[in-house]
Write an enzyme that holds these catalytic residues in place. Structure first.
Site, PDB file in Angstrom:
ATOM      1  N   LYS A  90      47.583  47.734  49.885  1.00 18.42           N
ATOM      2  CA  LYS A  90      46.243  48.009  49.362  1.00 18.42           C
ATOM      3  C   LYS A  90      45.817  46.851  48.508  1.00 18.42           C
ATOM      4  O   LYS A  90      46.565  46.404  47.622  1.00 18.42           O
ATOM      5  CB  LYS A  90      46.285  49.295  48.510  1.00 18.42           C
ATOM      6  CG  LYS A  90      44.948  49.663  47.913  1.00 18.42           C
ATOM      7  CD  LYS A  90      44.141  50.547  48.836  1.00 18.42           C
ATOM      8  CE  LYS A  90      42.665  50.575  48.509  1.00 18.42           C
ATOM      9  NZ  LYS A  90      41.895  49.418  49.039  1.00 18.42           N
ATOM     10  N   GLN A 111      48.857  42.362  42.676  1.00 14.87           N
ATOM     11  CA  GLN A 111      48.377  43.658  43.158  1.00 14.87           C
ATOM     12  C   GLN A 111      49.532  44.656  43.292  1.00 14.87           C
ATOM     13  O   GLN A 111      49.375  45.848  43.027  1.00 14.87           O
ATOM     14  CB  GLN A 111      47.693  43.464  44.515  1.00 14.87           C
ATOM     15  CG  GLN A 111      46.790  44.610  44.933  1.00 14.87           C
ATOM     16  CD  GLN A 111      45.411  44.558  44.280  1.00 14.87           C
ATOM     17  OE1 GLN A 111      44.782  43.513  44.244  1.00 14.87           O
ATOM     18  NE2 GLN A 111      44.957  45.679  43.769  1.00 14.87           N
ATOM     19  N   LYS A 114      50.217  45.969  39.806  1.00 10.98           N
ATOM     20  CA  LYS A 114      49.029  46.698  39.351  1.00 10.98           C
ATOM     21  C   LYS A 114      48.945  48.059  40.041  1.00 10.98           C
ATOM     22  O   LYS A 114      48.743  49.083  39.398  1.00 10.98           O
ATOM     23  CB  LYS A 114      47.783  45.862  39.687  1.00 10.98           C
ATOM     24  CG  LYS A 114      46.474  46.516  39.302  1.00 10.98           C
ATOM     25  CD  LYS A 114      45.276  45.924  40.046  1.00 10.98           C
ATOM     26  CE  LYS A 114      45.210  44.414  39.949  1.00 10.98           C
ATOM     27  NZ  LYS A 114      43.893  43.897  40.407  1.00 10.98           N
ATOM     28  N   LYS A 126      46.584  41.677  49.851  1.00  7.91           N
ATOM     29  CA  LYS A 126      45.359  40.938  49.515  1.00  7.91           C
ATOM     30  C   LYS A 126      44.960  40.131  50.735  1.00  7.91           C
ATOM     31  O   LYS A 126      45.805  39.822  51.572  1.00  7.91           O
ATOM     32  CB  LYS A 126      45.616  39.981  48.350  1.00  7.91           C
ATOM     33  CG  LYS A 126      44.375  39.634  47.571  1.00  7.91           C
ATOM     34  CD  LYS A 126      44.037  40.737  46.585  1.00  7.91           C
ATOM     35  CE  LYS A 126      42.654  40.576  45.996  1.00  7.91           C
ATOM     36  NZ  LYS A 126      42.472  41.480  44.841  1.00  7.91           N
ATOM     37  N   GLY A 165      37.045  45.332  48.571  1.00  7.83           N
ATOM     38  CA  GLY A 165      36.335  44.120  48.173  1.00  7.83           C
ATOM     39  C   GLY A 165      37.052  43.357  47.074  1.00  7.83           C
ATOM     40  O   GLY A 165      37.988  43.848  46.440  1.00  7.83           O
ATOM     41  N   ASP A 166      36.629  42.145  46.875  1.00  3.03           N
ATOM     42  CA  ASP A 166      37.010  41.303  45.746  1.00  3.03           C
ATOM     43  C   ASP A 166      35.842  40.318  45.623  1.00  3.03           C
ATOM     44  O   ASP A 166      34.741  40.634  46.093  1.00  3.03           O
ATOM     45  CB  ASP A 166      38.360  40.609  46.013  1.00  3.03           C
ATOM     46  CG  ASP A 166      38.986  40.013  44.756  1.00  3.03           C
ATOM     47  OD1 ASP A 166      39.666  40.752  44.027  1.00  3.03           O
ATOM     48  OD2 ASP A 166      38.787  38.803  44.483  1.00  3.03           O
ATOM     49  N   THR A 210      36.086  49.405  37.907  1.00  2.00           N
ATOM     50  CA  THR A 210      36.881  48.356  37.252  1.00  2.00           C
ATOM     51  C   THR A 210      36.400  48.152  35.814  1.00  2.00           C
ATOM     52  O   THR A 210      37.208  48.108  34.878  1.00  2.00           O
ATOM     53  CB  THR A 210      36.815  47.042  38.054  1.00  2.00           C
ATOM     54  OG1 THR A 210      37.093  47.339  39.419  1.00  2.00           O
ATOM     55  CG2 THR A 210      37.817  46.038  37.545  1.00  2.00           C
ATOM     56  N   ASN A 241      30.254  42.202  39.433  1.00  2.00           N
ATOM     57  CA  ASN A 241      30.428  43.654  39.443  1.00  2.00           C
ATOM     58  C   ASN A 241      31.234  44.174  38.246  1.00  2.00           C
ATOM     59  O   ASN A 241      30.897  45.202  37.653  1.00  2.00           O
ATOM     60  CB  ASN A 241      31.104  44.023  40.777  1.00  2.00           C
ATOM     61  CG  ASN A 241      31.624  45.432  40.793  1.00  2.00           C
ATOM     62  OD1 ASN A 241      32.799  45.676  40.555  1.00  2.00           O
ATOM     63  ND2 ASN A 241      30.736  46.375  41.037  1.00  2.00           N
ATOM     64  N   SER A 382      39.895  53.268  44.142  1.00  2.00           N
ATOM     65  CA  SER A 382      40.025  53.074  45.596  1.00  2.00           C
ATOM     66  C   SER A 382      41.032  54.070  46.164  1.00  2.00           C
ATOM     67  O   SER A 382      40.821  54.639  47.246  1.00  2.00           O
ATOM     68  CB  SER A 382      40.519  51.658  45.906  1.00  2.00           C
ATOM     69  OG  SER A 382      39.442  50.738  45.927  1.00  2.00           O
TER      70      SER A 382
HETATM   71  O1  2IT Z   1      41.852  43.086  42.334  1.00  6.20           O
HETATM   72  C1  2IT Z   1      41.685  44.261  42.707  1.00  6.20           C
HETATM   73  O2  2IT Z   1      42.369  45.183  42.250  1.00  6.20           O
HETATM   74  C2  2IT Z   1      40.642  44.518  43.708  1.00  6.20           C
HETATM   75  N1  2IT Z   1      39.996  43.586  44.133  1.00  6.20           N
HETATM   76  C3  2IT Z   1      40.401  45.916  44.192  1.00  6.20           C
HETATM   77  C4  2IT Z   1      41.365  46.285  45.261  1.00  6.20           C
HETATM   78  C5  2IT Z   1      41.118  47.625  45.896  1.00  6.20           C
HETATM   79  O3  2IT Z   1      41.839  47.898  46.879  1.00  6.20           O
HETATM   80  O4  2IT Z   1      40.261  48.379  45.475  1.00  6.20           O
END
Ligand code: 2IT
Length: 450
Positions: A90, A111, A114, A126, A165-166, A210, A241, A382
């Site tokens: 993810k 990630q 996290k 990613k 997204g990112d 976020t 964002n 998410s």
């Molecule tokens: O850096 C991050 O945690 C994101 N860009 C969101 C990743 C997600 O799967 O929602």
């Protein structure tokens, strides 16, 4: 430092010498978890860390698209499926011209820890492309997204890998990516992407998550220090964002965001960007304009604009670098310390260089919070979107917000407990790394060596 940890850091430095961002994040995480390796000799015996710094799988693909003038372009697409021990991979997709394997790998590694911290069953991944969305038309963006998904769709799925997204990938891009996935597979698998529009399976509050999550985390830190968020001044970066979400929540909580930045410089608004709906909405207007200039805000609202500078010299209560990686360098860190700022709350992924972060963590009385904890509310919601999709249910904004708030409280609490367990005191950086690491390590060990 534990000698096994030091040897793995050295190994990564050698092997990834041309990927400094990845080396930086590995060094940061592994030095934090050194006491855990001391306490668990079985991890060294299984050579767990070498496995953890190697993505399970990482691939590139060709993305060919045609611009409005009939000219063909070829970009490189990436997906890094870093660690799937605790759930499907993810993580977001970043479309930015500086994207190369080192960026995708560093983001995938971050990630993993996290996502573990969210307490939800999601592994780390990613992806992205070196495609530059600046100045592209709507139709060009759509064709690029369709071509990107045509190459990627075989390798993702709701139980395999769930992109989101990112930078450079927002609701519009997710819509085009999702549409192409559905067209190619002929299936309504709405759990395959998150950050979707609400009309087709998106979660309420995902766009804000976020920024809201970062503010809830900040509230926990302030609570720990016996302080109130009301009236606090905050320096933010960027105007994307995440900063938008912080401004919205600051408005609800009576805090004041006084700076924004862009590639052209920063603006200082002493009344607060977060003080009115008109100003908060203008962040979205600036983003959609594609001009990538923060000076537009100063021109519109008649506030100071400082060309070519970063906002880290401004005297505020809280610094929240919320734009991009390596935004805060040693010279800025020194200024932050000289200004006597107590709260340094990272929001963007790895916004601080390692030397600057080290320096800030050593300042007496300064509290440093790491991005992998502070920004985890985004991916956390998410995961809630995935839950709603698999249940075929829609939660109210209040339900999602309550879960998000609980999640952020929990992330702060487990970080505090993990640091205390190893005698580190109120160390949010080490605590987040240790807490995130423990779960992934345990899952990997229990699943055997592969
Ligand atoms: O850096 C991050 O945690 C994101 N860009 C969101 C990743 C997600 O799967 O929602």
């Amino acid at each position: 430092m534990n000698s096994y940890v030091a040897s793995v850091i050295e190994y990564v430095k050698q092997r990834h010498a041309n990927e400094p961002e990845f080396v930086q994040t590995v060094e940061e995480v592994l030095s934090s978890i050194s006491p855990v390796i001391d306490a668990h000799p079985e991890y060294e015996k299984a050579d767990l860390l070498k496995r953890m710094v190697e993505p399970e799988r990482m691939f590139t693909f060709r993305v060919v698209w045609c611009d409005d003038a009939g000219q063909w372009h070829t970009n490189i697409g990436y997906r890094c499926q870093f660690n799937g021990a605790i759930g499907p991979y993810k993580g977001g997709l970043r479309f930015q011209k500086n994207v190369y394997p080192g960026i995708i790998k560093f983001l995938g590694f971050e990630q993993t820890f996290k996502n573990s911290l969210t307490g939800l069953p999601i592994g780390g991944g990613k992806g992205g492309s070196d495609f530059d969305p600046a100045g592209k038309s709507e139709a060009e963006i759509m064709r690029f997204c369709q071509s990107f998904m045509t190459a990627l769709y075989r390798y993702i799925g709701p139980d395999i890998d769930v992109p989101a997204g990112d930078m450079g990938v927002g609701g519009r891009e997710i819509g085009y990516l999702f549409g192409q996935y559905r067209r190619l597979k002929g299936v309504w698998e709405n759990g395959v992407l998150t950050g979707k529009g609400f009309s087709y399976g998106g979660s309420l509050t995902r766009p804000e998550a976020t920024g809201y999550g970062a503010m809830y985390y900040l509230q926990e830190v302030l609570k720990h220090e016996g302080e109130d968020i009301k009236g606090k001044t905050i320096a933010c970066a960027g105007f994307g964002n995440v900063t938008w979400g912080i401004c919205k929540k600051a408005n609800h909580l009576g805090a004041k965001v006084v700076t924004l930045s862009g590639p052209d410089g920063y603006i200082y608004d002493p009344d607060g960007v977060s003080s009115s709906q008109e100003k908060i909405d203008y962040l979205v207007t600036m983003r959609n304009s594609g001009r990538n200039r923060v000076q537009d805000y100063a021109d519109k609202f008649g506030v100071e604009f400082h060309p070519g500078e970063k906002p880290w010299g401004v005297k505020v209560d809280v610094i929240m670098p919320s734009a991009m990686q390596n935004d805060v360098h040693m010279e800025h860190a020194k200024q932050i310390a000289a200004n006597g700022i107590k709260y340094y709350i990272e929001v963007a992924n790895m916004p601080t260089t390692n030397d600057a972060l080290q320096f800030l963590r050593e300042q007496p009385g300064m509290i440093v919070a790491p991005s992998k904890a502070v920004n985890a509310g985004g991916v956390g919601v998410s995961a809630l979107e995935m839950s709603q999709n698999s249940e075929r249910l829609v939660w109210t904004a209040e339900e999602v917000d309550a879960q998000l708030r609980k999640m952020m409280e929990n992330i702060h609490r487990v970080s505090v407990e993990a640091a205390e367990e190893y005698g580190l005191g109120y160390d949010l950086v080490s605590g987040a790394n240790i807490a995130g690491f423990k779960k992934v390590a345990e899952a990997m060990m229990e699943q055997g060596c592969f």
